[in-house]
Design an enzyme around this catalytic site. Structure first.
Site, mmCIF file in Angstrom:
data_model
loop_
_atom_site.group_PDB
_atom_site.id
_atom_site.type_symbol
_atom_site.label_atom_id
_atom_site.label_comp_id
_atom_site.label_asym_id
_atom_site.label_seq_id
_atom_site.Cartn_x
_atom_site.Cartn_y
_atom_site.Cartn_z
ATOM 1 C CG ASP A 98 -2.289 0.472 0.997
ATOM 2 O OD1 ASP A 98 -2.430 1.559 0.427
ATOM 3 O OD2 ASP A 98 -3.239 -0.239 1.380
ATOM 4 C CG ASP A 199 -4.760 5.724 0.964
ATOM 5 O OD1 ASP A 199 -5.609 4.844 1.156
ATOM 6 O OD2 ASP A 199 -4.751 6.808 1.589
ATOM 7 C CD GLU A 257 -8.966 4.491 -1.606
ATOM 8 O OE1 GLU A 257 -9.869 4.171 -0.829
ATOM 9 O OE2 GLU A 257 -8.092 5.324 -1.304
ATOM 10 C CG HIS A 331 -9.187 -1.347 4.327
ATOM 11 N ND1 HIS A 331 -9.009 -1.295 2.959
ATOM 12 C CD2 HIS A 331 -8.750 -0.161 4.799
ATOM 13 C CE1 HIS A 331 -8.491 -0.124 2.635
ATOM 14 N NE2 HIS A 331 -8.308 0.582 3.736
ATOM 15 C CG ASP A 332 -11.551 2.127 3.553
ATOM 16 O OD1 ASP A 332 -11.026 2.065 4.680
ATOM 17 O OD2 ASP A 332 -10.971 2.596 2.547
#
Ligand code: TEU
Ligand code: CA
Length: 565
Positions: A98, A199, A257, A331-332
């Site tokens: 990430d 991200d 993302e 995960h969000d």
């Protein structure tokens, strides 16, 4: 279009804090991952995307990084990390790290320096502004509640933080910042990583002047300023520079993302010849169950026709001019089966249906840990069981400041809290789901006694083994990877059906997204063909699917054998 290794790959996302605890302190870690590498190999995934494991004070569970070149103390050491990547590579699994470079932690040495004085060498690594009329420089809201600006006493100025106040935004206008980012990317690539998940990468370029956002939410002092920092003026320039300086020198999987992305812009970013990243995570389908113009907590029922529209816009929008990712959770987000399927009576069937949907579209599928077990949302009894900074801030704002009924707010959290995805991975029916021998940092979902990996591995009909078969099929059947997607029965309110066509091959995918039993009425050109079942989530008779009655959440994939091709 040239073929790339990440097109027929399946990616598995590990959220390390919740995956497996190797030392009994209640926190997932690298040794825990190392202990479960054979599990990943049994599932058959090609790539692991590891959520952040860098040094972090954990204001946002590792998305606030204080040292990009070291491992978070709770997770282990660089030596553990090397053992993990070696273990993955020995099993033929690649590793995507990430990359969180829209912001750092406020405890990163750059920020510690920057806040010392206006003339500090690192000051311009971040975005500082003088107060305006004695208050914030503009009206932007932070994603996690309150203003996007924090006043800093030492120098009497504000710094910008689109996320928490412990996540100051980096100033990408500063070439030194960009050089630092490229250097740290090279550092990890030299350690053998195979790519990056980037991200909020489409937020790195802000409109100069940072104008006030239009007032959309009259209940709030602060407004969503996305139009001034999403797909901003220099984004493509920055990404092309990153490609030139870093990405072009390796053979990588890169996934950006990118909230509020459009297919046209995504094509600019992911075009096989002129783009810079392999693929993006778009969010349109994540917004289908939110009331228009409202924060995500204000849920509304989603409709299958809307899901079809969004899906097809991306399937056709990027066909031959980009590449899709395919996902229903991370995960969000809430758990896929709770949100898009049925986490009660038809949990197993609907989890397999959703897997069929994501894995049969054109694009690289992503599996979020526990999705392959059909893990569900969790309903904690009180706010004290929640851990996520977004959820805690929202509860404080809605209950303490706006006076909403706590039970209603807990209901909102049950539906949408990020902690739904962050309860520990359910390995077995042992204490704490076999996640830890200590006390887990966040409570285990009480349904672990029935829903767990040990059970799933032992049951040949499990959701796990269904995912394993889907992954095998993707590796064996180029039509799954490359086929052009066309919708069938476009207006049917319960059935999503589509064909995938590549060279002489065609697939027909039929998905009943409901607990009803609708009839399949195929168009004429699909009736004049023979059918072989490729995979299905119920036992089915051989032969033609036309005029068959579908069972609740039934999913079928056929190889269409045309009489004369
Ligand atoms: O999420 C970015 C993002 O857009 C979030 O605001 C997302 O919409 C929200 O979490 C949904 O509730 C990324 C990471 O995935 C997330 O975990 C981080 O908290 C965030 O960036 C900041 O780094
Ligand atoms: Ca641990």
């Amino acid at each position: 279009m040239s073929q790339r290794w990440w097109q027929n790959s399946v990616v598995y996302q590990i959220y390390p804090r919740s995956f497996a605890d190797g030392n009994g302190d209640g926190i997932g870690d690298l040794r825990g991952i190392i202990q479960h590498l054979d599990y990943l190999q049994a599932l058959g995934v090609d790539v692991v995307w590891l959520s952040p494991v860098y040094k972090s004070p954990n204001d946002d569970n590792g998305y606030d990084i204080s040292d990009y070149r070291d491992i978070m103390t709770e997770f282990g050491t660089l030596a553990d990390w090397r053992e993990m990547i070696d273990g993955l590579h020995q099993r033929g699994i690649k590793l995507v790290m990430d990359l969180v470079v829209n912001h750092t932690s406020d405890e990163h040495p750059w920020f510690v320096e920057a806040r010392k004085s206006k003339d500090n060498a690192y000051r311009d690594y971040y975005i500082w502004r003088a107060p305006k009329d004695g208050g914030e420089p503009n009206n932007w809201a932070s994603f996690f509640g309150g203003s996007a600006w924090q006043f800093d006493e030492t120098t009497g100025e504000y710094y910008l933080h689109l996320f928490t106040k412990k996540q100051p935004d980096l100033n990408w206008e500063n070439p030194k910042v960009r050089a630092e980012v490229y250097a740290l990317m090279h550092w990890w690539l030299k350690q053998g990583v195979d790519g990056f998940r980037m991200d909020v990468i489409n937020m790195i370029s802000k409109v100069p002047g940072l104008p006030d956002a239009p007032i959309m939410d009259a209940d709030s002092r602060y407004q969503f300023g996305g139009q001034y920092f999403i797909n901003g003026p220099r984004l493509l320039e920055f990404l092309h520079e990153m490609k030139r300086e870093v990405l072009s020198k390796y053979d990588l999987l890169t996934v950006g993302e990118t909230p509020l992305m459009t297919p046209d812009y995504a094509s600019l970013v992911t075009h096989p010849d002129t783009g810079c990243l392999s693929m993006l995570f778009e969010f349109e389908h994540m917004d289908l169950d939110t009331a228009p113009g409202k924060p995500k907590w204000f849920s509304q029922p989603w409709s299958l026709c809307d899901l079809k529209d969004v899906t097809m816009r991306w399937q056709t929008g990027l066909a031959n001019r980009g590449w899709n990712s395919s996902y229903l959770t991370n995960h969000d987000q809430p758990r896929a089966v709770s949100r898009f399927g049925d986490d009660g009576e038809y949990r197993v069937q609907s989890a397999k249906l959703l897997a069929t949907f994501t894995h049969l579209l054109q694009g690289t599928p992503y599996i979020y840990q526990g999705e392959e077990l059909g893990m569900t949302n969790v309903a904690f009894d009180g706010i004290e069981d929640y851990r996520d900074v977004e959820s805690l801030n929202m509860y404080r704002e809605f209950v303490d400041e706006r006076g909403l009924d706590p039970q209603i707010v807990l209901g909102m959290l049950h539906a949408k809290s990020r902690d739904n995805a962050r309860t520990p991975m359910q390995w077995s029916a042992a204490a704490h789901a076999g996640f830890t021998t200590g006390t887990p940092w966040i409570k285990v979902n009480p349904n672990y006694t029935a829903i767990n990996a040990a059970q799933a591995l032992a049951d040949p009909d499990s959701i796990f083994h269904y995912y394993r078969r889907l992954i095998e099929l993707r590796h064996a059947q180029p039509v799954i990877v490359h086929g052009v997607t066309e919708l069938v029965l476009a207006d049917h309110p319960q059935i999503m059906a589509f064909t995938r066509t590549w060279q002489a091959e065609r697939l027909l995918v039929i998905l009943n997204f409901s607990r009803e039993t609708p009839l399949v009425d195929l168009p004429a050109d699909l009736i004049e063909a023979d059918y072989e079942v490729m995979i299905a989530n119920y036992p089915i008779d051989p032969g033609h699917p036309h005029r068959s009655i579908l069972r609740p959440y039934e999913a079928r994939v056929y190889l269409v054998v045309r009489h004369r091709l």
